[in-house]
Write a protein that holds these residues in place. Structure first.
Motif, mmCIF file in Angstrom:
data_model
loop_
_atom_site.group_PDB
_atom_site.id
_atom_site.type_symbol
_atom_site.label_atom_id
_atom_site.label_comp_id
_atom_site.label_asym_id
_atom_site.label_seq_id
_atom_site.Cartn_x
_atom_site.Cartn_y
_atom_site.Cartn_z
ATOM 1 N N ASP A 278 0.390 -1.017 0.034
ATOM 2 C CA ASP A 278 -0.280 0.091 0.078
ATOM 3 C C ASP A 278 0.854 1.741 -0.669
ATOM 4 O OD1 ASP A 278 1.243 -0.139 2.253
ATOM 5 O OD2 ASP A 278 -0.778 -0.455 3.667
ATOM 6 N N THR A 279 0.612 2.548 0.505
ATOM 7 C CA THR A 279 1.226 3.778 0.261
ATOM 8 C C THR A 279 1.858 3.742 1.119
ATOM 9 O OG1 THR A 279 -1.091 4.527 -0.809
ATOM 10 C CG2 THR A 279 0.414 6.283 -0.158
ATOM 11 N N ALA A 280 1.787 2.943 2.652
ATOM 12 C CA ALA A 280 2.660 3.279 3.716
ATOM 13 C C ALA A 280 3.779 2.453 3.185
ATOM 14 C CB ALA A 280 1.450 2.340 4.622
ATOM 15 N N HIS A 281 3.814 1.279 2.791
ATOM 16 C CA HIS A 281 4.808 0.733 2.195
ATOM 17 C C HIS A 281 5.860 1.923 1.483
ATOM 18 C CE1 HIS A 281 7.405 -3.021 0.810
ATOM 19 N NE2 HIS A 281 6.623 -2.595 -0.083
ATOM 20 N N LEU A 282 5.320 1.704 0.221
ATOM 21 C CA LEU A 282 6.352 2.740 -0.205
ATOM 22 C C LEU A 282 6.933 3.696 0.182
ATOM 23 C CD1 LEU A 282 3.957 3.420 -3.427
ATOM 24 C CD2 LEU A 282 5.856 1.498 -3.102
ATOM 25 N N ALA B 216 10.680 4.399 0.660
ATOM 26 C CA ALA B 216 11.218 4.913 0.148
ATOM 27 C C ALA B 216 12.396 5.864 1.233
ATOM 28 C CB ALA B 216 10.420 6.772 -0.102
ATOM 29 N N ARG B 217 12.349 6.582 2.702
ATOM 30 C CA ARG B 217 12.569 6.425 3.166
ATOM 31 C C ARG B 217 13.744 6.065 3.973
ATOM 32 N NH1 ARG B 217 11.019 5.610 7.958
ATOM 33 N NH2 ARG B 217 8.919 5.100 7.732
ATOM 34 N N TRP B 218 14.185 4.289 3.746
ATOM 35 C CA TRP B 218 14.832 3.215 4.150
ATOM 36 C C TRP B 218 16.288 3.677 2.887
ATOM 37 C CZ3 TRP B 218 17.126 1.346 8.414
ATOM 38 C CH2 TRP B 218 16.059 1.851 9.752
ATOM 39 N N THR B 219 15.817 3.707 1.425
ATOM 40 C CA THR B 219 15.948 3.745 0.136
ATOM 41 C C THR B 219 17.380 4.806 0.677
ATOM 42 O OG1 THR B 219 15.169 2.765 -1.029
ATOM 43 C CG2 THR B 219 16.373 4.152 -1.720
ATOM 44 N N LEU B 220 17.136 5.950 1.336
ATOM 45 C CA LEU B 220 17.606 7.340 1.768
ATOM 46 C C LEU B 220 18.600 6.924 2.896
ATOM 47 C CD1 LEU B 220 15.127 10.036 1.332
ATOM 48 C CD2 LEU B 220 16.861 9.653 -0.015
ATOM 49 N N ARG B 221 17.304 6.133 3.659
ATOM 50 C CA ARG B 221 18.720 5.740 4.976
ATOM 51 C C ARG B 221 19.742 4.768 4.650
ATOM 52 N NH1 ARG B 221 14.300 4.969 9.818
ATOM 53 N NH2 ARG B 221 13.239 6.900 9.907
ATOM 54 N N ALA C 261 16.158 -1.881 1.518
ATOM 55 C CA ALA C 261 14.554 -1.425 1.862
ATOM 56 C C ALA C 261 13.320 -2.048 2.041
ATOM 57 C CB ALA C 261 14.345 0.300 1.020
ATOM 58 N N ASP C 262 13.321 -2.312 1.030
ATOM 59 C CA ASP C 262 12.281 -3.568 0.561
ATOM 60 C C ASP C 262 12.394 -4.611 1.175
ATOM 61 O OD1 ASP C 262 9.728 -3.623 -0.612
ATOM 62 O OD2 ASP C 262 10.682 -5.517 -2.173
#
Length: 226
Positions: free
Chosen positions: A38-42, A46-51, A134-135
């Motif tokens: 869902d949107t929360a997963h995306l 995104a946040r963890w890709t940046l982290r 992240a995923d």
């Protein structure tokens, strides 16, 4: 269906690059959303890709996260193993019309293609490694437990094997039992992480899952020894 609060959830991320609202508009009209995707997963991806890779250009990192499931096929779909390749093809075709140059579109597409566990690829770029980490983080920990239960329920799986829930004397079958998915995939993910941040967080979240399984064992009267 995209939840009504999706705009507010993603707003801080979309503000980091002027091209991202158009990417999100495209994803909303193209992606098949479900409880585990869902949107929360995306947003979390995104946040963890940046982290996991804070030196990445935010526009590319967030675009990759938003589009990584733009072709989202059910776990039991016959083309499931090709989903990330199909998503990458869609990204490669669409991003140039949304303000990304050919090199940027290719970089995002390659990351999207290689993030998938079922594809078995090791990403060759930092963007690909960060997106994959992240995923996979979202498949672990408390969130991973919720998402596994949601996916199992959507496919009609039983929760667990009645007499051997932890696959001590049988081959795990996650097409039949939700808890078996811990043994076919989830507990194996920790060794696949590419970034230092991803590895550290994966270890913590895997520990959360092992505690859950130990507690589950106490409740059903079967010891979990893993």
């Amino acid at each position: 269906m995209v939840p009504s609060d999706s705009g507010a959830l993603l707003e801080p991320l979309l503000a980091q690059d002027l091209r991202l609202p158009a990417v999100w508009n495209w994803v909303q009209t193209s992606m098949t959303f479900d409880a585990a995707h869902d949107t929360a997963h995306l947003e979390r991806v995104a946040r963890w890709t940046l982290r996991c890779a804070p030196t990445l250009a935010p526009g590319l990192a967030i675009a990759a996260a938003l589009t990584h499931d733009v072709v989202n096929l059910p776990k039991n779909h016959p083309q499931r193993a090709q989903a990330s390749t199909l998503a990458a093809d869609a990204v490669r075709a669409r991003l140039p019309s949304l303000g990304f140059d050919a090199a940027e579109a290719e970089a995002v597409a390659a990351a999207v293609r290689d993030h998938s566990y079922s594809r078995g690829a090791t990403p060759e770029t930092l963007l690909g490694a960060a997106l994959q980490d992240a995923d996979r983080l979202d498949a672990l920990g408390a969130l991973g437990i919720l998402r596994a239960a949601a996916a199992g329920g959507s496919m009609g799986r039983a929760l667990l094997h009645a007499t051997d829930p932890f696959c001590t004397a049988r081959t795990p079958d996650d097409a039949a039992y939700t808890v078996d998915h811990f043994f076919t995939k989830l507990l194996r993910l920790e060794t696949t992480f590419q970034t230092p941040t991803g590895r550290q967080e994966a270890a913590r979240r895997t520990g959360v899952m092992r505690v859950f399984l130990a507690n589950l064992g106490e409740e059903v009267g079967v010891e979990f020894s893993g």
